[in-house]
Design an enzyme around this catalytic site. Sequence first.
Site, PDB file in Angstrom:
ATOM      1  N   SER A 185      51.740  42.230  38.977  1.00  0.00           N
ATOM      2  CA  SER A 185      50.670  43.198  39.181  1.00  0.00           C
ATOM      3  C   SER A 185      50.985  44.482  38.397  1.00  0.00           C
ATOM      4  O   SER A 185      51.101  44.411  37.169  1.00  0.00           O
ATOM      5  CB  SER A 185      50.482  43.444  40.683  1.00  0.00           C
ATOM      6  OG  SER A 185      49.234  44.011  40.954  1.00  0.00           O
TER       7      SER A 185
ATOM      8  N   HIS B  84      46.616  36.713  45.243  1.00  0.00           N
ATOM      9  CA  HIS B  84      47.320  37.705  44.441  1.00  0.00           C
ATOM     10  C   HIS B  84      48.831  37.595  44.606  1.00  0.00           C
ATOM     11  O   HIS B  84      49.586  37.865  43.672  1.00  0.00           O
ATOM     12  CB  HIS B  84      46.848  39.109  44.836  1.00  0.00           C
ATOM     13  CG  HIS B  84      47.305  40.185  43.918  1.00  0.00           C
ATOM     14  ND1 HIS B  84      46.880  40.285  42.610  1.00  0.00           N
ATOM     15  CD2 HIS B  84      48.163  41.232  44.112  1.00  0.00           C
ATOM     16  CE1 HIS B  84      47.460  41.328  42.037  1.00  0.00           C
ATOM     17  NE2 HIS B  84      48.235  41.926  42.922  1.00  0.00           N
TER      18      HIS B  84
END
Length: 253
Positions: free
Chosen positions: A95, A229
């Site tokens: 990320s 995610h």
Amino acid sequence: MTSGMDSDTWFRRYSTTATPRSRLVVLPHAGGSASFFHPWGRAFGGDTEVLVAKYPGRQERLADPFVGSMDMLADQVTAALLPFADVPLTLFGHSMGASLAYEVVRRLERRHAVRPAALHVSSREAPHRLTRRALYQEEDSALIAELRRLGGTDSALLDDPDVQEFVLPALRADLTIVDCYGPRPATPVSCPVHAWVGDADPSTSAWEMNAWADVAPCGFQLRVLPGGHFYLVEQHDAVVRALSAQLVAAGFE
């Protein structure tokens, strides 16, 4: 070159018993900490030393001031990493850490003539595909909603005011870095690039991750794994296996 104390400040080091043949440098996500990647510390065998970045403003660096921009953060991480560049370096960023890893690789190559063995970018768009946001300016409730959307944090914990008080300052500081970074030109790096994403990630897609190929003239591979995610938690074994194969090859370059 930075001092050993600076390197100790910036990295949690999982030393090996023997001289390492390669090093894996892990750069966590926004609001994340080195502890998140503790299961990776001894997962790659005795030939690989794992370094996990310790961002300021959390855990043992709670008293250290937050860093204000991606460029400042990349400069400091790069300087702290130089003493470890005596063996092949592989960088893995998740990320926010993916953008940071890319910027660190660029600095290693262009400023210090250090060519990493590979760059692994996870769950984050390529630099030239980023869209600026202003989530860091929103109220705490919006940040909590974003954490719930992405997963990775026990939803019940997010209801605890004490947890919020502990988590939100670091998250807001990191989102300031994330939201104010990019888009930037697709400047290529001189090492292979491996992109990772969960097939149900609400923040990015396999199609978007494929754009990292634009900065990877020396080779590109996209891996899509089941999950959201934070696919790398539920797919821990699969990620470790794939990374281990690349690290073994890097150690013999």
